[in-house]
Scaffold this active site. Structure first.
Site, short mmCIF file in Angstrom:
data_model
loop_
_atom_site.label_atom_id
_atom_site.label_comp_id
_atom_site.label_asym_id
_atom_site.label_seq_id
_atom_site.Cartn_x
_atom_site.Cartn_y
_atom_site.Cartn_z
N THR A 1 0.74 -1.07 0.02
CA THR A 1 -0.11 -0.03 -0.01
C THR A 1 0.80 1.47 -0.14
O THR A 1 1.87 1.42 0.58
CB THR A 1 -0.98 0.00 1.16
OG1 THR A 1 -1.62 1.42 1.12
CG2 THR A 1 -0.27 -0.22 2.43
N ILE A 2 0.26 2.19 -0.93
CA ILE A 2 1.31 3.58 -0.77
C ILE A 2 0.99 4.20 0.75
O ILE A 2 1.86 4.74 0.99
CB ILE A 2 1.01 4.47 -1.96
CG1 ILE A 2 -0.77 4.94 -1.98
CG2 ILE A 2 1.30 3.90 -3.21
CD1 ILE A 2 -1.03 6.24 -2.52
N ASP A 3 -0.07 3.81 1.28
CA ASP A 3 -0.40 4.46 2.54
C ASP A 3 0.49 4.03 3.77
O ASP A 3 0.74 4.53 4.69
CB ASP A 3 -1.72 3.98 3.05
CG ASP A 3 -2.97 4.76 2.04
OD1 ASP A 3 -2.45 5.57 1.09
OD2 ASP A 3 -4.02 4.14 1.90
N GLU B 1 -6.08 13.42 2.87
CA GLU B 1 -7.50 13.35 2.60
C GLU B 1 -8.60 12.99 3.71
O GLU B 1 -9.40 13.21 3.57
CB GLU B 1 -7.69 12.46 1.30
CG GLU B 1 -7.15 10.93 1.55
CD GLU B 1 -7.32 10.03 0.37
OE1 GLU B 1 -7.65 10.56 -0.79
OE2 GLU B 1 -7.05 8.96 0.68
O1 F6P Z 1 -4.15 2.63 -1.99
C1 F6P Z 1 -4.70 3.16 -0.89
C2 F6P Z 1 -5.38 4.52 -1.42
O2 F6P Z 1 -4.32 5.07 -2.07
C3 F6P Z 1 -5.70 5.47 -0.36
O3 F6P Z 1 -4.90 6.24 0.09
C4 F6P Z 1 -7.05 6.20 -1.24
O4 F6P Z 1 -8.01 6.76 -0.24
C5 F6P Z 1 -7.47 5.04 -1.97
O5 F6P Z 1 -6.38 4.39 -2.32
C6 F6P Z 1 -8.11 5.23 -3.23
O6 F6P Z 1 -8.54 4.32 -3.93
P1 F6P Z 1 -9.03 4.16 -5.34
O7 F6P Z 1 -8.31 3.81 -6.47
O8 F6P Z 1 -10.23 2.87 -5.25
O9 F6P Z 1 -9.94 5.50 -5.50
#
Ligand code: F6P
Length: 382
Positions: free
Chosen positions: A132-134, A230
Site C-alpha cells: 500500500t502506498i499508505d 484526504e
Molecule cells: O491504496 C490506498 C489508497 O491509495 C488510499 O490512500 C486512497 O484513499 C485510495 O487508495 C483510493 O483508491 P481508489 O483507487 O479506489 O480511488
C-alpha cells in the site's frame, strides 16, 4: 506436498512495486522449476477463473514497470458472507480446480484479510505480501510503493512552490491516505510544507491553520503550502466553532466504512479548507496590511501519487519481498506474510500483519513537523 504450480494475485489499489514483487517471485520460482500463473483482478479472478500464464522469458525487467500486469480489484469474497468457513473452502476449491498448489496474495489489509481467513478456516497454502502506498500496515516497517508516492507528493509540493510564490497564494494540497497520515507527514516534511494536517491528530482550524497563516504573513512570508491528508479532520469543538460550510450533520450524511465510521475521505477536505479560509475577512485584512493579496487554491494529488514507475527503493523492496514470499512457499510456511524489519526481510503471521498502523504521538516525525511549522515564523518575528 510438492509444489509444482503457484498462483499470484494483486488486490486493492494499485501501487508502484507490484510488478517488482511479481518478478521477484518469478525469478525464484523459475530457479526452483516451479510454474507461475497470474490470477487476474485480485480475488475476483480466482472466483471467475481469470488466469494468465506467467513466462519469465517474456517479462524482462518487469520490476522497473509501474502498476500491475495482473490488474487489480477491490473484490472481497468474504464481504457480507454468512459463513466465512464456507467461503474459505470455496476459494481453496477454486485453487485446486486451477491446479494451483500455493498462492501468493499481494495486497493491503483488505486483500490480506482474505488470505488470512483462507488459512484460518481452510488451512490454505497462502503467503501474503504487504502492499500500500499508505504504509498503514502493522508488522512491516515499510510497505513497497510508499516511498515512490512520498517522492511524487514531495516533488508536486516543491513544484507548486514556484507558482505559489509567483502569485503569492495559499495552496492547500490534498494527499492520499484515508486513515493514516504517513504519506502527508513524510512528503510534507520533505517538501517543507508550512502546515501539515494528518488524521491521527485532528486539527483546530483557528489555531493550526488561521493563526499559523497570520503569524507567517506577519513574519514576512508571502506564500504558503498546506499539506493535508484526504482523511484529515477537525476536532469536534473546532468543527462546531469555526466551520461555516460543514457541520456535524454533513459528517453524519457521509457514506460509512465497513465499521460504520463516516468516510471522511469523501469530504474533499482541501476544498473545504479553501472555502473556509475564503470566508475569513480578518485574515484577508491581515494579509492586506502586509501588502499581500489573499488568494487560496486547492490541489488534489489523488491518483497521480500511485502513478508511474517505482523508485529504486520500492523496486528493490518489491524484488526482495517477492523472493522471500517464494522462499516461504518452498519451505511450506503458509499463513504468513513477508515484512521488512529494519533492513531485514522477515516472516510474520498474516493475522498480525493485516492490522492497521498509524503515526503515534511519540513519533519523532510529530515533533519535527511541529518545529518545522513553528520555528520558521517564530525565528523571523521581530
Ligand atoms: O491504496 C490506498 C489508497 O491509495 C488510499 O490512500 C486512497 O484513499 C485510495 O487508495 C483510493 O483508491 P481508489 O483507487 O479506489 O480511488
Amino acid at each position: 506436498m510438492t509444489i509444482k504450480k503457484i498462483g499470484i494475485l494483486t488486490g486493492g489499489g494499485d501501487c508502484p512495486g507490484l510488478n517488482s514483487v511479481i518478478y521477484g517471485i518469478m525469478l525464484k520460482a523459475y530457479d526452483a522449476g516451479i510454474e507461475c500463473v497470474g490470477i487476474l483482478k485480485g480475488w475476483k479472478g480466482l472466483i471467475e477463473n481469470l488466469t494468465i500464464p506467467l513466462n519469465i522469458a517474456e517479462q524482462d525487467d518487469l520490476h522497473t514497470i509501474g502498476g500491475t500486469i495482473l490488474y487489480t480489484s477491490r473484490t472481497n469474497p468474504f464481504k457480507g458472507a454468512e459463513s466465512k468457513e464456507k467461503v474459505a473452502h470455496v476459494l481453496v476449491d477454486k485453487l485446486e480446480e486451477l491446479g494451483i498448489d500455493a498462492l501468493i496474495a499481494i495486497g493491503g489489509d483488505d486483500t490480506l484479510s482474505v488470505a488470512d481467513a483462507m488459512c484460518k478456516y481452510a488451512n490454505a497454502n497462502v503467503i501474503g505480501c504487504p502492499k500500500t502506498i499508505d504504509n498503514d500496515l502493522a508488522g512491516t516497517h515499510y510497505t513497497f510503493g510508499f516511498w515512490s508516492a512520498v517522492q511524487l507528493a514531495s516533488n508536486a509540493m516543491d513544484n507548486l512552490t514556484t507558482t505559489a510564490r509567483s502569485h503569492q497564494r495559499v495552496f492547500v494540497v490534498e494527499i492520499m491516505g484515508r486513515d493514516a497520515g504517513f504519506l502527508t507527514m513524510y512528503s510534507g516534511i520533505s517538501a517543507g510544507a508550512d502546515i501539515i494536517l494528518i488524521p491521527e491528530t485532528p486539527f483546530d482550524f483557528e489555531k493550526d491553520v488561521v493563526d499559523v497563516l497570520r503569524n507567517r504573513v506577519n513574519a514576512g512570508y508571502t506564500y504558503h503550502i498546506i499539506a493535508t491528508s484526504e482523511g484529515a479532520y477537525p476536532k469536534n469543538e473546532s468543527l462546531e466553532r469555526d466551520f461555516k460550510t460543514i457541520s456535524k450533520a454533513t459528517i453524519a450524511k457521509l457514506p460509512k466504512d465497513a465499521y460504520g465510521n463516516p468516510l471522511l475521505v469523501k469530504l474533499n477536505i482541501s476544498k473545504i479548507l479553501v472555502d473556509e479560509l475564503n470566508l475569513r475577512e480578518d485574515l484577508k485584512v491581515e494579509f492586506k496590511n502586509n501588502g499581500v493579496e489573499f488568494e487560496c487554491r486547492s490541489v488534489v494529488l489523488g491518483h497521480t501519487m500511485r502513478a508511474g514507475t517505482p523508485n529504486s527503493f520500492d523496486r528493490i523492496l518489491g524484488l526482495r519481498f517477492g523472493l522471500a514470499a517464494m522462499t516461504l512457499v518452498l519451505e511450506g510456511k503458509f499463513g504468513n506474510m513477508v515484512s521488512l524489519q529494519g533492513n531485514k526481510i522477515e516472516m510474520i503471521p498474516l493475522s498480525e500483519g493485516v492490522k492497521k498502523k498509524y503515526i503515534t504521538t511519540d513519533n519523532d516525525k510529530m515533533e519535527l513537523r511541529d518545529l518545522l511549522v513553528k520555528i520558521r515564523y517564530l525565528s523571523k518575528q521581530k
